[in-house]
Scaffold this active site. Sequence first.
Site, PDB file in Angstrom:
ATOM      1  N   ASP A   1      -1.771  -1.264  -3.570  1.00  0.00           N
ATOM      2  CA  ASP A   1      -1.370  -0.877  -2.274  1.00  0.00           C
ATOM      3  C   ASP A   1      -0.094  -1.484  -0.865  1.00  0.00           C
ATOM      4  O   ASP A   1      -0.657  -2.396  -1.237  1.00  0.00           O
ATOM      5  CB  ASP A   1      -2.673  -1.395  -2.104  1.00  0.00           C
ATOM      6  CG  ASP A   1      -4.053  -0.627  -2.620  1.00  0.00           C
ATOM      7  OD1 ASP A   1      -3.593   0.650  -3.174  1.00  0.00           O
ATOM      8  OD2 ASP A   1      -4.865  -0.831  -2.954  1.00  0.00           O
TER       9      ASP A   1
ATOM     10  N   GLU B   1       1.904   6.761 -10.016  1.00  0.00           N
ATOM     11  CA  GLU B   1       3.046   7.733  -9.975  1.00  0.00           C
ATOM     12  C   GLU B   1       3.670   9.365 -10.239  1.00  0.00           C
ATOM     13  O   GLU B   1       3.960   9.931  -9.792  1.00  0.00           O
ATOM     14  CB  GLU B   1       3.866   7.457 -11.233  1.00  0.00           C
ATOM     15  CG  GLU B   1       5.557   8.057 -11.412  1.00  0.00           C
ATOM     16  CD  GLU B   1       6.552   6.507 -12.826  1.00  0.00           C
ATOM     17  OE1 GLU B   1       7.663   6.618 -12.400  1.00  0.00           O
ATOM     18  OE2 GLU B   1       5.782   7.037 -13.424  1.00  0.00           O
TER      19      GLU B   1
ATOM     20  N   GLU C   1      -1.969  -6.844 -16.359  1.00  0.00           N
ATOM     21  CA  GLU C   1      -1.118  -5.413 -15.025  1.00  0.00           C
ATOM     22  C   GLU C   1      -2.694  -5.517 -14.300  1.00  0.00           C
ATOM     23  O   GLU C   1      -3.569  -5.510 -14.231  1.00  0.00           O
ATOM     24  CB  GLU C   1      -1.245  -3.980 -16.211  1.00  0.00           C
ATOM     25  CG  GLU C   1      -1.094  -2.206 -14.467  1.00  0.00           C
ATOM     26  CD  GLU C   1      -1.438  -1.352 -15.252  1.00  0.00           C
ATOM     27  OE1 GLU C   1      -1.834  -0.928 -16.467  1.00  0.00           O
ATOM     28  OE2 GLU C   1      -0.314  -0.928 -14.105  1.00  0.00           O
TER      29      GLU C   1
ATOM     30  N   THR D   1       2.331   6.710 -14.614  1.00  0.00           N
ATOM     31  CA  THR D   1       1.126   5.835 -13.848  1.00  0.00           C
ATOM     32  C   THR D   1       0.387   6.788 -13.681  1.00  0.00           C
ATOM     33  O   THR D   1       1.155   7.821 -13.104  1.00  0.00           O
ATOM     34  CB  THR D   1       0.535   4.446 -12.785  1.00  0.00           C
ATOM     35  OG1 THR D   1       1.486   4.788 -12.226  1.00  0.00           O
ATOM     36  CG2 THR D   1       1.359   3.370 -13.653  1.00  0.00           C
TER      37      THR D   1
ATOM     38  N   ASP E   1       6.538   3.323  -4.434  1.00  0.00           N
ATOM     39  CA  ASP E   1       6.889   4.205  -3.783  1.00  0.00           C
ATOM     40  C   ASP E   1       7.302   4.114  -2.379  1.00  0.00           C
ATOM     41  O   ASP E   1       7.485   5.193  -1.528  1.00  0.00           O
ATOM     42  CB  ASP E   1       6.482   5.932  -3.682  1.00  0.00           C
ATOM     43  CG  ASP E   1       4.926   5.383  -2.830  1.00  0.00           C
ATOM     44  OD1 ASP E   1       4.210   4.416  -3.212  1.00  0.00           O
ATOM     45  OD2 ASP E   1       4.463   6.107  -2.182  1.00  0.00           O
TER      46      ASP E   1
ATOM     47  N   LYS F   1      -0.938  -0.226   7.604  1.00  0.00           N
ATOM     48  CA  LYS F   1      -0.997  -0.685   9.259  1.00  0.00           C
ATOM     49  C   LYS F   1      -1.218  -1.793   9.525  1.00  0.00           C
ATOM     50  O   LYS F   1      -1.511  -3.209   8.473  1.00  0.00           O
ATOM     51  CB  LYS F   1      -2.513  -0.516   9.173  1.00  0.00           C
ATOM     52  CG  LYS F   1      -2.998   1.032   9.742  1.00  0.00           C
ATOM     53  CD  LYS F   1      -4.287   1.101   9.907  1.00  0.00           C
ATOM     54  CE  LYS F   1      -4.692   2.720   9.995  1.00  0.00           C
ATOM     55  NZ  LYS F   1      -6.142   3.216  10.079  1.00  0.00           N
TER      56      LYS F   1
HETATM   57  C1  LIG Z   1      -2.081   2.382  -5.650  1.00  0.00           C
HETATM   58  S1  LIG Z   1      -3.685   2.263  -6.715  1.00  0.00           S
HETATM   59  C2  LIG Z   1      -2.490   2.110  -7.934  1.00  0.00           C
HETATM   60  C3  LIG Z   1      -3.316   2.343  -9.443  1.00  0.00           C
HETATM   61  C4  LIG Z   1      -2.293   2.204 -10.351  1.00  0.00           C
HETATM   62  N1  LIG Z   1      -1.039   1.533 -11.064  1.00  0.00           N
HETATM   63  C5  LIG Z   1      -0.946   3.532 -10.693  1.00  0.00           C
HETATM   64  O1  LIG Z   1       0.094   3.319 -10.359  1.00  0.00           O
HETATM   65  O2  LIG Z   1      -1.882   4.721 -10.605  1.00  0.00           O
HETATM   66  C6  LIG Z   1      -3.634   0.472  -6.749  1.00  0.00           C
HETATM   67  C7  LIG Z   1      -5.030  -0.226  -7.577  1.00  0.00           C
HETATM   68  O3  LIG Z   1      -4.659  -1.432  -7.519  1.00  0.00           O
HETATM   69  C8  LIG Z   1      -6.071  -2.089  -6.897  1.00  0.00           C
HETATM   70  N2  LIG Z   1      -5.444  -3.187  -5.693  1.00  0.00           N
HETATM   71  C9  LIG Z   1      -4.856  -3.486  -4.626  1.00  0.00           C
HETATM   72  N3  LIG Z   1      -5.429  -4.625  -5.033  1.00  0.00           N
HETATM   73  C10 LIG Z   1      -5.606  -5.618  -5.374  1.00  0.00           C
HETATM   74  C11 LIG Z   1      -5.858  -6.995  -5.917  1.00  0.00           C
HETATM   75  N4  LIG Z   1      -6.337  -7.634  -4.938  1.00  0.00           N
HETATM   76  N5  LIG Z   1      -6.653  -7.393  -7.495  1.00  0.00           N
HETATM   77  C12 LIG Z   1      -6.828  -6.271  -8.021  1.00  0.00           C
HETATM   78  N6  LIG Z   1      -6.756  -4.826  -7.938  1.00  0.00           N
HETATM   79  C13 LIG Z   1      -6.309  -4.733  -6.442  1.00  0.00           C
HETATM   80  C14 LIG Z   1      -6.902  -0.944  -6.293  1.00  0.00           C
HETATM   81  O4  LIG Z   1      -8.479  -0.992  -6.269  1.00  0.00           O
HETATM   82  C15 LIG Z   1      -5.894   0.257  -6.452  1.00  0.00           C
HETATM   83  O5  LIG Z   1      -6.700   0.989  -8.073  1.00  0.00           O
END
Ligand SMILES: C[S@@+](CC[C@H](N)C(=O)[O-])C[C@H]1O[C@@H](n2cnc3c(N)ncnc32)[C@H](O)[C@@H]1O
Length: 209
Positions: free
Chosen positions: A112, A188, A37, A185, A148, A116
């Site tokens: 993420d 979500e 994941e 998650t 989303d 921007k």
């Molecule tokens: C928007 S959050 C979603 C977290 C979880 N999957 C959820 O749906 O609740 C995105 C997560 O991915 C991590 N993340 C983003 N880019 C990443 C990368 N290149 N490598 C590891 N983690 C990453 C961020 O730190 C963040 O905790």
Amino acid sequence: MTEAPLSIEDILLPADQLDGPVDWHQIFGNDNPVEIEIGTGKGTFLINAARANPRINHLGIEWANKYYKYAADRARRWDLSNIRMIRCDAKDLIILHTPPQSVQTLHIYFPDPWPKKRHRKRRLFDAKFVAAAVEALIPAGRLHVVTDHKEYFDIIEPLLADCDQFQLSDFKPCDTAQLGEWVGTNFERKYLAQGRTIYSRTAQRIISS
Ligand SMILES: C[S@@+](CC[C@H](N)C(=O)[O-])C[C@H]1O[C@@H](n2cnc3c(N)ncnc32)[C@H](O)[C@@H]1O
């Protein structure tokens, strides 16, 4: 004889020791299938998946130190010996350190979106990542993506569709999701409560003859 409870060190994988392709047997101590994941956040999906599937090895990759430790501590408290957590850039782990055809499933939930323009280069999905992801998957292995963010999804889906080793299909809600959820998650749950639309797709590596 009962086994000693897990310690946090049993779960955390030190990223600074990565050197070439990882050895899943060495990491998990068995040859069970491996699922990854990317971006676990607090680890709700990872914990539920690992509890439901004890014969699958689950690696969580999380860049944010706070969430990486939080998810690992949840795995420790649930005594889940089939979880490892690593803090690194998932793109590097997939491109540089994942052996070819060694991963059963890649779970990518609410990546993420970096909306921007000047931040878009930080996005996980680009052609290089998709090429490395398909290479990492076993034949018939799957990549699941749920978001989303329509604008990011409209970039992700063509990237997956353009890969001739992937076949796309509808994403089916995970077994561990609750009613009305796709994956269950934290993000979500927050977005569903806000009434946002969720976009999802599954890409399966074709079995070449
Ligand atoms: C928007 S959050 C979603 C977290 C979880 N999957 C959820 O749906 O609740 C995105 C997560 O991915 C991590 N993340 C983003 N880019 C990443 C990368 N290149 N490598 C590891 N983690 C990453 C961020 O730190 C963040 O905790």
